[in-house]
Motif scaffolding. Structure first.
Motif, PDB file in Angstrom:
ATOM      1  N   PHE A  44     -64.186 -63.477  -6.546  1.00 13.76           N
ATOM      2  CA  PHE A  44     -65.222 -62.719  -7.243  1.00 13.76           C
ATOM      3  C   PHE A  44     -64.619 -62.235  -8.553  1.00 13.76           C
ATOM      4  O   PHE A  44     -63.417 -62.380  -8.791  1.00 13.76           O
ATOM      5  CB  PHE A  44     -65.707 -61.544  -6.386  1.00 13.76           C
ATOM      6  N   MET A  45     -65.444 -61.666  -9.399  1.00 11.42           N
ATOM      7  CA  MET A  45     -64.895 -61.170 -10.654  1.00 11.42           C
ATOM      8  C   MET A  45     -65.571 -59.880 -11.080  1.00 11.42           C
ATOM      9  O   MET A  45     -66.666 -59.536 -10.616  1.00 11.42           O
ATOM     10  CB  MET A  45     -64.998 -62.219 -11.736  1.00 11.42           C
ATOM     11  N   THR A  46     -64.872 -59.189 -11.936  1.00  9.84           N
ATOM     12  CA  THR A  46     -65.382 -57.956 -12.515  1.00  9.84           C
ATOM     13  C   THR A  46     -64.721 -57.757 -13.871  1.00  9.84           C
ATOM     14  O   THR A  46     -63.690 -58.371 -14.155  1.00  9.84           O
ATOM     15  CB  THR A  46     -65.130 -56.741 -11.594  1.00  9.84           C
ATOM     16  N   GLY A  47     -65.310 -56.918 -14.682  1.00 11.15           N
ATOM     17  CA  GLY A  47     -64.752 -56.621 -15.990  1.00 11.15           C
ATOM     18  C   GLY A  47     -63.562 -55.684 -15.885  1.00 11.15           C
ATOM     19  O   GLY A  47     -63.523 -54.799 -15.022  1.00 11.15           O
ATOM     20  N   SER A  48     -62.601 -55.856 -16.774  1.00 10.83           N
ATOM     21  CA  SER A  48     -61.393 -55.024 -16.745  1.00 10.83           C
ATOM     22  C   SER A  48     -61.668 -53.580 -17.156  1.00 10.83           C
ATOM     23  O   SER A  48     -60.779 -52.733 -17.050  1.00 10.83           O
ATOM     24  CB  SER A  48     -60.316 -55.635 -17.639  1.00 10.83           C
ATOM     25  N   GLU A  49     -62.866 -53.280 -17.581  1.00  9.26           N
ATOM     26  CA  GLU A  49     -63.220 -51.927 -17.986  1.00  9.26           C
ATOM     27  C   GLU A  49     -64.015 -51.185 -16.910  1.00  9.26           C
ATOM     28  O   GLU A  49     -64.394 -50.040 -17.111  1.00  9.26           O
ATOM     29  CB  GLU A  49     -64.022 -51.972 -19.292  1.00  9.26           C
ATOM     30  N   THR A  50     -64.242 -51.806 -15.753  1.00  7.24           N
ATOM     31  CA  THR A  50     -65.083 -51.190 -14.721  1.00  7.24           C
ATOM     32  C   THR A  50     -64.267 -50.312 -13.773  1.00  7.24           C
ATOM     33  O   THR A  50     -63.056 -50.485 -13.616  1.00  7.24           O
ATOM     34  CB  THR A  50     -65.802 -52.265 -13.881  1.00  7.24           C
ATOM     35  N   HIS A  51     -64.962 -49.387 -13.119  1.00  6.61           N
ATOM     36  CA  HIS A  51     -64.326 -48.578 -12.074  1.00  6.61           C
ATOM     37  C   HIS A  51     -63.846 -49.485 -10.942  1.00  6.61           C
ATOM     38  O   HIS A  51     -62.777 -49.255 -10.363  1.00  6.61           O
ATOM     39  CB  HIS A  51     -65.302 -47.536 -11.519  1.00  6.61           C
ATOM     40  N   PHE A  52     -64.629 -50.501 -10.616  1.00  8.49           N
ATOM     41  CA  PHE A  52     -64.282 -51.451  -9.557  1.00  8.49           C
ATOM     42  C   PHE A  52     -62.914 -52.078  -9.829  1.00  8.49           C
ATOM     43  O   PHE A  52     -62.036 -52.111  -8.964  1.00  8.49           O
ATOM     44  CB  PHE A  52     -65.381 -52.504  -9.456  1.00  8.49           C
ATOM     45  N   TYR A  53     -62.718 -52.558 -11.059  1.00  7.21           N
ATOM     46  CA  TYR A  53     -61.449 -53.171 -11.457  1.00  7.21           C
ATOM     47  C   TYR A  53     -60.291 -52.187 -11.243  1.00  7.21           C
ATOM     48  O   TYR A  53     -59.271 -52.522 -10.633  1.00  7.21           O
ATOM     49  CB  TYR A  53     -61.518 -53.605 -12.925  1.00  7.21           C
ATOM     50  N   HIS A  54     -60.443 -50.971 -11.737  1.00  8.38           N
ATOM     51  CA  HIS A  54     -59.377 -49.978 -11.649  1.00  8.38           C
ATOM     52  C   HIS A  54     -59.101 -49.578 -10.197  1.00  8.38           C
ATOM     53  O   HIS A  54     -57.945 -49.335  -9.831  1.00  8.38           O
ATOM     54  CB  HIS A  54     -59.692 -48.772 -12.525  1.00  8.38           C
ATOM     55  N   GLN A  55     -60.141 -49.527  -9.382  1.00  8.00           N
ATOM     56  CA  GLN A  55     -59.938 -49.221  -7.968  1.00  8.00           C
ATOM     57  C   GLN A  55     -59.144 -50.333  -7.287  1.00  8.00           C
ATOM     58  O   GLN A  55     -58.226 -50.062  -6.505  1.00  8.00           O
ATOM     59  CB  GLN A  55     -61.284 -48.991  -7.278  1.00  8.00           C
ATOM     60  N   LEU A  56     -59.466 -51.585  -7.585  1.00  5.15           N
ATOM     61  CA  LEU A  56     -58.737 -52.709  -6.991  1.00  5.15           C
ATOM     62  C   LEU A  56     -57.283 -52.757  -7.472  1.00  5.15           C
ATOM     63  O   LEU A  56     -56.383 -53.100  -6.704  1.00  5.15           O
ATOM     64  CB  LEU A  56     -59.424 -54.033  -7.324  1.00  5.15           C
ATOM     65  N   MET A  57     -57.068 -52.418  -8.728  1.00  2.00           N
ATOM     66  CA  MET A  57     -55.706 -52.429  -9.258  1.00  2.00           C
ATOM     67  C   MET A  57     -54.882 -51.278  -8.676  1.00  2.00           C
ATOM     68  O   MET A  57     -53.667 -51.389  -8.563  1.00  2.00           O
ATOM     69  CB  MET A  57     -55.721 -52.366 -10.789  1.00  2.00           C
ATOM     70  N   GLY A  58     -55.535 -50.195  -8.276  1.00  2.00           N
ATOM     71  CA  GLY A  58     -54.841 -49.058  -7.685  1.00  2.00           C
ATOM     72  C   GLY A  58     -54.634 -49.186  -6.186  1.00  2.00           C
ATOM     73  O   GLY A  58     -53.698 -48.628  -5.623  1.00  2.00           O
TER      74      GLY A  58
END
Length: 150
Positions: A44-58
């Motif tokens: 799946f994909m998401t933008g690097s500016e989304t909360h979703f992205y930051h949650q996955l990276m954390g």
């Protein structure tokens, strides 16, 4: 039923509800397009500016639930696992082969911020509500591709 069969069903569902947690441990869920589902995982994909992205990276843990209903057949797939960024080389393939992605991400700017993720490890559950079939399965390198009936 084999893992490939379940992944084909999941990919055909097109959208799943993806749940993550933020840095404070608060849950968040959102509908996300299932770009691909194979024996290698769910993509799946998401933008690097989304909360979703930051949650996955954390915190790479996530849960996915998807449902389909066609005539009498109602199917549910749930997966709890871990996701990591996947190779950006996949991004061009996704944009080339996926009309949904082309419709939503129309310009070059919106495509530049996209990140592909792969659910690379986890446990899944398939349930045909109308037929009563229930299977559990594993996602991950070195995992058995066998379904376990429950």
């Amino acid at each position: 039923m084999e893992l490939k069969d379940i992944m084909d069903i999941l990919e055909g569902m097109k959208v799943g509800i993806f749940a993550t947690v933020d840095e404070a441990g608060n849950p968040h869920s959102r509908p996300i397009h299932i770009t691909a589902a194979t024996e290698d995982g769910v993509f799946f994909m998401t933008g690097s500016e989304t909360h979703f992205y930051h949650q996955l990276m954390g915190d790479e843990r996530l849960a996915i639930t998807a449902l389909s209903e066609e005539d009498y057949l109602i199917q549910v797939i749930r997966i709890e696992g871990k996701a990591r960024p996947a190779s950006q080389d996949l991004l061009e393939k996704v944009f080339a082969d996926n009309p949904y992605v082309q419709h939503v991400y129309k310009d070059e700017e919106s495509r530049k911020i996209m990140q592909i993720f792969q659910v690379y490890e986890g446990e899944g559950f398939y349930h045909s509500l109308t037929q009563g079939h229930k299977y559990v399965f594993q996602i991950g390198e070195g995992q058995s591709k066998e379904m376990r009936v429950i």
